[in-house]
Design a protein around this motif. Sequence first.
Motif, PDB file in Angstrom:
ATOM      1  N   PHE A 151      44.392  46.345  37.603  1.00 19.17           N
ATOM      2  CA  PHE A 151      43.547  45.237  38.077  1.00 19.17           C
ATOM      3  C   PHE A 151      44.427  44.100  38.608  1.00 19.17           C
ATOM      4  CE2 PHE A 151      40.901  41.557  38.018  1.00 19.17           C
ATOM      5  CZ  PHE A 151      39.632  42.012  38.341  1.00 19.17           C
ATOM      6  N   SER A 152      45.466  43.720  37.825  1.00 18.92           N
ATOM      7  CA  SER A 152      46.363  42.616  38.264  1.00 18.92           C
ATOM      8  C   SER A 152      47.080  42.999  39.544  1.00 18.92           C
ATOM      9  CB  SER A 152      47.452  42.304  37.252  1.00 18.92           C
ATOM     10  OG  SER A 152      46.958  42.180  36.000  1.00 18.92           O
ATOM     11  N   THR A 155      44.648  42.681  42.597  1.00 20.08           N
ATOM     12  CA  THR A 155      44.209  41.301  42.882  1.00 20.08           C
ATOM     13  C   THR A 155      45.397  40.434  43.317  1.00 20.08           C
ATOM     14  OG1 THR A 155      44.251  40.858  40.508  1.00 20.08           O
ATOM     15  CG2 THR A 155      42.119  41.325  41.464  1.00 20.08           C
ATOM     16  N   LYS A 156      46.556  40.694  42.684  1.00 19.79           N
ATOM     17  CA  LYS A 156      47.754  39.927  43.056  1.00 19.79           C
ATOM     18  C   LYS A 156      48.158  40.197  44.511  1.00 19.79           C
ATOM     19  CE  LYS A 156      52.561  39.862  41.758  1.00 19.79           C
ATOM     20  NZ  LYS A 156      53.544  40.628  41.023  1.00 19.79           N
ATOM     21  N   PHE A 159      43.729  41.983  47.135  1.00 22.49           N
ATOM     22  CA  PHE A 159      42.464  42.731  47.126  1.00 22.49           C
ATOM     23  C   PHE A 159      41.397  41.921  46.386  1.00 22.49           C
ATOM     24  CE2 PHE A 159      45.322  46.090  48.170  1.00 22.49           C
ATOM     25  CZ  PHE A 159      44.584  47.138  48.709  1.00 22.49           C
ATOM     26  N   GLU A 160      40.172  42.046  46.868  1.00 22.00           N
ATOM     27  CA  GLU A 160      39.050  41.391  46.191  1.00 22.00           C
ATOM     28  C   GLU A 160      38.134  42.468  45.616  1.00 22.00           C
ATOM     29  OE1 GLU A 160      38.165  37.292  48.381  1.00 22.00           O
ATOM     30  OE2 GLU A 160      38.031  39.036  49.716  1.00 22.00           O
ATOM     31  N   VAL A 161      37.376  42.076  44.592  1.00 22.23           N
ATOM     32  CA  VAL A 161      36.438  43.030  43.998  1.00 22.23           C
ATOM     33  C   VAL A 161      35.263  43.190  44.959  1.00 22.23           C
ATOM     34  CG1 VAL A 161      34.909  43.511  42.051  1.00 22.23           C
ATOM     35  CG2 VAL A 161      37.159  42.475  41.645  1.00 22.23           C
ATOM     36  N   PHE A 181      37.871  47.854  44.910  1.00 23.08           N
ATOM     37  CA  PHE A 181      38.574  46.741  45.564  1.00 23.08           C
ATOM     38  C   PHE A 181      38.586  46.940  47.077  1.00 23.08           C
ATOM     39  CE2 PHE A 181      40.839  47.164  41.480  1.00 23.08           C
ATOM     40  CZ  PHE A 181      40.750  45.869  41.009  1.00 23.08           C
TER      41      PHE A 181
END
Length: 197
Positions: A151-152, A155-156, A159-161, A181
């Motif tokens: 997940f990190s 997003t880092k 990427f967005e959900v 994502f």
Amino acid sequence: MMNVPTTIDLNNPPVLRGKRIYLKELRPSDVNAAYCRWMNDPGVNQYLESRFQPATEKSIKRFVQGVLDDPNSCLFGIRLRENDEHIGNIKIGPITLRHYLAEVGILIGEKRLWGKGYASEALNLLIEFAFNGLKLHKLSAGCYSVHESSFSLFTKSGFEVDGVRKQHWFSQGKYVDGILFGLINPMHRKQEKQDWK
Ligand SMILES: CC(C)(COP(=O)(O)OP(=O)(O)OC[C@H]1O[C@@H](n2cnc3c(N)ncnc32)[C@H](O)[C@@H]1OP(=O)(O)O)[C@@H](O)C(=O)NCCC(=O)NCCS
């Protein structure tokens, strides 16, 4: 191999060089005992669908050849620049060219090297290749909701959900959500807002 209209020769994709690692298309001859060990390690494969079948060097070679033969996917080995050690893989594909869209998947097989930023470096090299080299519009990826490092990682890297698939996977005795994502090519972002409701 990939089949995308670009100036890059996708029958022979470039080596993507980063600060500490480089990405080079994987061939069946690259499959060795270490790669086989990663794929059978419950610590590594606990969130991968491949965990349901034991891997052998033969089955992995077949997989690598299959991706090589697939015109819409490319599997890169992640290697350390300092000694060429193969530490994991990153895959782009399938590419759905009609939509300029591609899936991404990543694995750092050597657990001793987790948490050192190698996956982030590999993902950023692949993003650059996808958007600046292949001129794609969007990358898509997924992970189990309970997989914190994955997940990190996404997003880092920006990427967005895009969505959540409720209780989608059965993992370690319980149902867990699947996170989807998306990362849109930053040069295309002005098209992002759409009135679809
Ligand atoms: C997920 C995976 C690729 C991460 O690789 P990695 O090289 O450890 O990742 P990085 O070091 O680049 O770290 C990425 C982010 O995860 C965080 N992270 C690393 N290990 C973590 C842990 N054990 N718990 C929580 N966060 C962690 C890092 O801190 C970093 O985020 P931050 O910069 O916001 O702190 C690796 O664990 C792996 O290959 N797992 C097995 C295969 C797999 O499940 N692949 C993903 C399928 S979606």
